[in-house]
Design an enzyme around this catalytic site. Structure first.
Site, short mmCIF file in Angstrom:
data_model
loop_
_atom_site.label_atom_id
_atom_site.label_comp_id
_atom_site.label_asym_id
_atom_site.label_seq_id
_atom_site.Cartn_x
_atom_site.Cartn_y
_atom_site.Cartn_z
N CYS A 65 54.12 -21.82 12.27
CA CYS A 65 54.55 -22.63 13.41
C CYS A 65 55.70 -23.50 12.90
O CYS A 65 56.36 -23.13 11.93
CB CYS A 65 53.38 -23.42 14.01
SG CYS A 65 52.64 -24.68 12.97
N HIS A 133 35.22 -21.87 -9.35
CA HIS A 133 35.91 -22.03 -8.06
C HIS A 133 35.00 -21.62 -6.91
O HIS A 133 35.03 -22.21 -5.84
CB HIS A 133 37.20 -21.21 -8.04
CG HIS A 133 38.12 -21.58 -9.16
ND1 HIS A 133 38.68 -22.83 -9.27
CD2 HIS A 133 38.55 -20.88 -10.23
CE1 HIS A 133 39.43 -22.88 -10.36
NE2 HIS A 133 39.36 -21.71 -10.96
C1 RB5 Z 1 55.94 -27.25 18.22
O1 RB5 Z 1 56.92 -28.10 18.69
C2 RB5 Z 1 55.33 -27.79 16.94
O2 RB5 Z 1 54.55 -28.91 17.22
C3 RB5 Z 1 54.50 -26.73 16.24
O3 RB5 Z 1 55.30 -25.63 15.97
C4 RB5 Z 1 53.89 -27.12 14.92
O4 RB5 Z 1 54.83 -27.62 14.03
C5 RB5 Z 1 52.68 -27.95 14.98
O5 RB5 Z 1 52.04 -28.24 13.95
#
Ligand code: RB5
Length: 147
Positions: A65, A133
């Site tokens: 993300c 671990h």
């Molecule tokens: C999206 O804008 C952003 O919040 C997402 O991609 C991520 O970074 C969230 O953790």
């Protein structure tokens, strides 16, 4: 190896590069979305890849993300999943060797494309070492079970 990949709208282009990179190495990649740059919610894709691992559809996961954080938080809510956010290859190797992470996560807004490929390679090429671990991972499972 069969690898599941998931992303939100911030990471579509990087995901395509990672898929091509993995396929060029002979891996099979299952793409759990998002498939467009339309605004998408990262928890959906973190959960999909996490559940695919638990079902045995794929062996390892890659989540991307903006920062790698939100999508990994979502994956880690699935019981038994260990998803680790990494910005460099050293940590990516150790989350396999010491933490037996099934999923690597990183941020499309944080790492460059070449660094992302090195992170994924380090993750996939390392194996869990077990021993002391495993005992620590059992302690994490115990926390999960007490929730
Ligand atoms: C999206 O804008 C952003 O919040 C997402 O991609 C991520 O970074 C969230 O953790």
């Amino acid at each position: 190896m069969k690898i599941g990949i998931g992303n939100d709208h911030t990471a579509l282009e990087l995901k395509k590069e990672i898929i091509a990179h993995l396929e060029s190495q002979g891996h099979e990649v299952v793409d759990y979305g998002a498939y467009t740059t339309e605004r998408a919610n990262y928890p959906e894709f973190g959960e999909k890849v996490a559940r695919a691992i638990l079902k045995g559809e794929v062996e390892r996961g890659v989540l991307i993300c903006g920062t790698g954080v939100g999508i990994s938080l979502a994956a880690n809510k699935v019981k038994g999943i260990r998803a680790a956010v990494c910005s460099e290859p050293y940590t990516a190797q150790l989350v396999r060797r010491h933490n037996n992470a099934q999923i690597i996560a990183f941020g499309a807004r944080v790492v460059g494309n070449e660094m992302a490929k090195m992170i994924v390679d380090s993750f996939l090429n390392a194996e869990f070492e077990g021993g002391r671990h495993q005992m620590r991972l059992d302690m994490i499972t115990d926390i999960e079970n007490r929730e």
